[in-house]
Design a protein around this motif. Structure first.
Motif, PDB file in Angstrom:
ATOM      1  N   LYS A  18      66.025  18.174  47.621  1.00 23.22           N
ATOM      2  CA  LYS A  18      65.827  18.504  48.857  1.00 23.22           C
ATOM      3  C   LYS A  18      66.879  18.548  49.976  1.00 23.22           C
ATOM      4  CE  LYS A  18      61.102  18.690  48.838  1.00 23.22           C
ATOM      5  NZ  LYS A  18      60.397  19.951  49.106  1.00 23.22           N
ATOM      6  N   ILE A  19      67.943  17.781  49.396  1.00 18.46           N
ATOM      7  CA  ILE A  19      69.159  17.395  50.241  1.00 18.46           C
ATOM      8  C   ILE A  19      69.946  18.800  50.917  1.00 18.46           C
ATOM      9  CG2 ILE A  19      71.591  16.562  50.344  1.00 18.46           C
ATOM     10  CD1 ILE A  19      69.452  14.363  50.513  1.00 18.46           C
ATOM     11  N   PRO A  20      70.115  19.922  49.979  1.00 14.34           N
ATOM     12  CA  PRO A  20      70.877  21.001  50.604  1.00 14.34           C
ATOM     13  C   PRO A  20      70.172  21.649  51.706  1.00 14.34           C
ATOM     14  CG  PRO A  20      70.704  21.339  48.073  1.00 14.34           C
ATOM     15  CD  PRO A  20      69.964  19.984  48.355  1.00 14.34           C
ATOM     16  N   LYS A  21      68.812  21.889  51.836  1.00 14.20           N
ATOM     17  CA  LYS A  21      67.876  22.176  53.067  1.00 14.20           C
ATOM     18  C   LYS A  21      68.249  21.040  54.108  1.00 14.20           C
ATOM     19  CE  LYS A  21      65.124  25.940  53.069  1.00 14.20           C
ATOM     20  NZ  LYS A  21      63.622  26.446  52.877  1.00 14.20           N
ATOM     21  N   PHE A  22      68.315  20.035  53.782  1.00 15.29           N
ATOM     22  CA  PHE A  22      68.248  18.983  54.752  1.00 15.29           C
ATOM     23  C   PHE A  22      69.311  18.940  55.821  1.00 15.29           C
ATOM     24  CE2 PHE A  22      68.791  14.462  55.912  1.00 15.29           C
ATOM     25  CZ  PHE A  22      67.886  14.417  56.755  1.00 15.29           C
ATOM     26  N   GLY A 367      56.642   4.328  62.075  1.00  6.36           N
ATOM     27  CA  GLY A 367      56.198   5.732  62.027  1.00  6.36           C
ATOM     28  C   GLY A 367      56.837   6.144  60.780  1.00  6.36           C
ATOM     29  N   PHE A 368      56.325   7.289  60.519  1.00  5.38           N
ATOM     30  CA  PHE A 368      56.602   8.153  59.353  1.00  5.38           C
ATOM     31  C   PHE A 368      56.978   9.456  59.798  1.00  5.38           C
ATOM     32  CE2 PHE A 368      55.014   4.419  57.339  1.00  5.38           C
ATOM     33  CZ  PHE A 368      55.599   4.395  56.088  1.00  5.38           C
ATOM     34  N   SER A 369      57.814  10.298  59.199  1.00 11.42           N
ATOM     35  CA  SER A 369      57.909  11.739  59.633  1.00 11.42           C
ATOM     36  C   SER A 369      58.288  12.246  58.217  1.00 11.42           C
ATOM     37  CB  SER A 369      58.514  11.942  60.590  1.00 11.42           C
ATOM     38  OG  SER A 369      59.904  11.719  60.671  1.00 11.42           O
ATOM     39  N   ASN A 370      57.816  13.756  58.059  1.00  9.72           N
ATOM     40  CA  ASN A 370      58.134  14.195  56.638  1.00  9.72           C
ATOM     41  C   ASN A 370      59.775  15.015  56.903  1.00  9.72           C
ATOM     42  OD1 ASN A 370      57.941  15.158  54.135  1.00  9.72           O
ATOM     43  ND2 ASN A 370      56.428  16.775  54.665  1.00  9.72           N
ATOM     44  N   VAL A 371      60.615  14.330  56.951  1.00  5.99           N
ATOM     45  CA  VAL A 371      61.827  14.935  57.224  1.00  5.99           C
ATOM     46  C   VAL A 371      62.405  15.844  55.974  1.00  5.99           C
ATOM     47  CG1 VAL A 371      62.935  13.330  59.095  1.00  5.99           C
ATOM     48  CG2 VAL A 371      63.102  12.828  56.510  1.00  5.99           C
ATOM     49  N   PHE A 372      62.201  15.261  54.736  1.00  9.86           N
ATOM     50  CA  PHE A 372      62.447  16.124  53.715  1.00  9.86           C
ATOM     51  C   PHE A 372      61.527  17.295  53.102  1.00  9.86           C
ATOM     52  CE2 PHE A 372      64.494  11.790  53.067  1.00  9.86           C
ATOM     53  CZ  PHE A 372      65.882  12.356  53.387  1.00  9.86           C
ATOM     54  N   ASN A 373      60.354  17.254  53.946  1.00  7.69           N
ATOM     55  CA  ASN A 373      59.522  18.421  53.685  1.00  7.69           C
ATOM     56  C   ASN A 373      59.034  18.350  52.386  1.00  7.69           C
ATOM     57  OD1 ASN A 373      57.938  20.696  54.210  1.00  7.69           O
ATOM     58  ND2 ASN A 373      59.712  22.016  53.667  1.00  7.69           N
TER      59      ASN A 373
END
Length: 613
Positions: A18-22, A367-373
């Motif tokens: 997922k890193i390239p998009k991130f 809190g959590f958030s879906n940063v890596f999709n």
């Protein structure tokens, strides 16, 4: 969100992919994280400062759209400043509280912004409240004034004698474009649009004196007693949300966030608006959510993102397909409660690329958030937390022989607890007794303190979690714990059922509570003889015997709160008592292979213990 597949587990390999998009988001996110974490409770912080920065960056950019109205950043800021200067003139000070009861419209946001600039805490009153509950909510926070939209004015007027507020502090906005036409205020109310008109439009000198520790909002959560609790939401917490969720969504100035969620709730007023302010983009709001108008509005406002809660996604999935849901700009959505059984289908049908699912509670410190999709996860948490083993039998965390809690292994489910530290404090409720009940000490080592979220989550690795269930939303039957969320997911998968609300009801002479599902059917659908058999077959495929609902109640509509949470208390109270409802109830009698209608005769037989459940 119980989706116990090994394929959901996350490790280094999955994150690396997922890193390239991130990386494209990283500069914006780093800016946000600096603002979120390089702060103390005494730093200047909050909504007012962030909004004034957005005005500097993009004064003529569109800040807000509603119906056919549009406001640039400069215009909305000028309006908010007039409101702020007016309240300063009547003696409002930092730390005072003003109760605000208004539906989603520009006047509401201008008021919130104006009061935030002077450090007044805004009590965001649920617009559907009336009577004793409304009086309780307002008196609980001891406001110096109440601001009511014309649409909520009757409810306020009916209880004004129960409120501890000066007669001349009942303020009012007409239900129209008040900058063009102030309207006529009813007797006993001060017309705010009229009052603020002569006040200056420059920024108040108070904005930078608002500190992280100062209250920004009171947000109400449903109390277990039936009366709402007020949760303090500080400017510091707002800045944390702004720095994380606000920058994760990575908007550009031409992005438009379409929000139909009620703005008296944090997902709307904090999460959706944060991302917009962080990028000087546009917030488009609607008075109340409407399935039939949803994609029309998306096209009208040229929205590129939507704010959601889980039920909203289900409503959109249940609607017939239309041309309008194609060919729009929406690729991102941010919110919470997207169910795994529709996650992939939703993305495919509506062309969504990024689901920024998040987990947070109004009162919590984690809190959590879906940063890596990733799919089917509330995402990643930068805040310190633990997922600990929980004993449902005794309703308490498991402790080892030395008295310490035990963390679950990757892939396992446990209780989520958030570590209380200087950087992730627990701001708490207005009631200190309630605070004591949710703070755990000596959890993993001596004298540590954690906030008990009351939520079960699955640790799926790499600081990611899946929401499984609310502890309050379980009941015991046949000696087993039943997760209402899990049963709701399965029952609502049956082809004729739109929605299911599951809860436990007591049957005389039995232990625990039997499962009951209040279901709504698709438009025009009826249950026939075959369905009564087929439903059971379907439920058996996915549910253990003890979790299969014993009763089904057919409802025309599901009652929800303004934040789309199910109204279960009334349903629980009525149970399967056919004398308390005109709605059809079906029952699965012991040893039967299909549901049958609950008649007076069968009801009396159950009451007199002729059936052994």
């Amino acid at each position: 969100m119980s989706h116990n597949s090994q394929s959901d587990l996350i490790g280094f390999k999955e994150v690396a992919a997922k890193i390239p998009k991130f990386m494209s988001k990283l500069p914006h996110l780093v800016t946000g994280l600096k603002q979120a974490y390089l702060r103390t409770s005494n730093s200047p912080a909050g909504l007012g400062i962030a909004f004034e920065s957005a005005v500097k960056r993009n004064p003529q950019g569109c800040a807000l759209r509603y119906q056919d109205q549009a406001f640039s950043y400069q215009e909305l800021n000028n309006w908010a400043n007039q409101i702020a200067h007016y309240y300063l003139s009547i003696g409002a000070n930092k730390g005072d509280v003003v109760a605000l009861m208004m539906e989603n419209r520009p006047e509401m946001l201008a008021t919130v912004l104006g009061l935030a600039k002077i450090g007044v805490t805004i009590a965001l009153v649920n617009t559907s409240q009336v009577g004793k509950v409304l009086a309780h909510s307002i008196n609980l926070v001891k406001p110096i004034a109440v601001i009511s939209g014309e649409e909520c004015c009757t409810a306020v007027d009916e209880i004004r004698h129960d409120l501890e507020i000066a007669e001349n502090r009942f303020h009012w906005f007409a239900d129209k474009e008040t900058l063009k036409d102030a309207g006529e205020a009813p007797t006993g109310f001060v017309n705010l649009a009229h009052e603020i008109a002569s006040f200056p439009t420059f920024n108040t000198p108070t904005t930078h004196s608002v500190q992280g520790k100062d209250g920004l909002f009171y947000i109400y959560t449903s109390g277990t007693t039936g009366l709402p609790k007020a949760v303090i939401f500080t400017n510091s917490r707002w800045t944390l949300a702004y720095g994380t969720y606000g920058h994760v969504i990575d908007f550009k100035a031409d992005d438009v966030m379409y929000c139909t969620l009620p703005l008296y709730h944090a997902t709307g007023i904090v999460v959706c608006w944060c991302g917009v302010i962080a990028s000087s983009a546009t917030l488009a709001i609607r008075r109340k959510y409407s399935t039939s108008s949803f994609w029309k509005d998306v096209q009208k406002f040229d929205a590129s993102a939507i704010g959601y809660v889980g039920e909203l996604c289900r409503y959109l999935m249940d609607a017939p397909e239309s041309e309008l849901e194609k060919g729009h700009r929406v690729t991102k959505m941010i919110g919470n409660g997207m169910r795994p059984n529709i996650w992939d289908k939703f993305k495919a049908r509506f062309g969504i690329e990024e689901v920024l699912e998040l987990y947070a509670s109004s009162e919590g410190n984690v809190g959590f958030s879906n940063v890596f999709n990733f799919d089917n996860t509330v995402g990643f948490s930068p805040t310190p937390y633990a997922v600990i083993q929980y004993d449902k039998e005794n309703n308490e965390p498991v402790r080892d022989k030395n008295g310490w809690c035990i963390k679950v292994k990757k892939g396992e489910v446990g209780l989520l607890v958030g570590k209380i530290t200087r950087r992730s404090p627990f701001d708490g409720y207005t009631d200190p007794e309630k605070n004591k009940a949710v703070v755990m000490t000596n959890v993993l080592k001596k004298d540590d303190a954690y906030f008990n979220t009351g939520d079960l989550v699955r640790d799926i690795g790499f600081r990611h979690a899946q929401f499984v269930d609310r502890l309050g939303d379980t009941f015991r039957w046949k000696g087993e714990n039943v997760s209402t969320t899990q049963v709701e997911n399965i029952v609502s998968d049956y082809e004729k059922i739109t929605e299911a609300v599951v809860y436990g009801v007591e049957i005389p002479n039995t232990n625990g509570r039997a499962g009951m599902a209040a279901i709504t059917l698709h438009d025009g659908a009826q249950l026939n003889e075959q369905d009564l058999c087929d439903m059971l077959t379907e439920f058996k495929k996915s549910l253990p015997a003890y979790a299969i609902p014993v009763f089904l109640r057919i409802q025309d509509t599901v009652e929800t709160t303004g934040t789309f949470k199910y109204q279960k208390s009334k349903l629980k109270e009525q149970g399967f008592n056919i004398h308390q409802t005109n709605e059809k109830i079906f029952v699965l009698l012991p040893g039967c292979n299909e549901y049958c209608e609950l008649t007076t005769e069968i009801y009396n037989d159950i009451e007199s213990y002729k059936y052994r459940f």
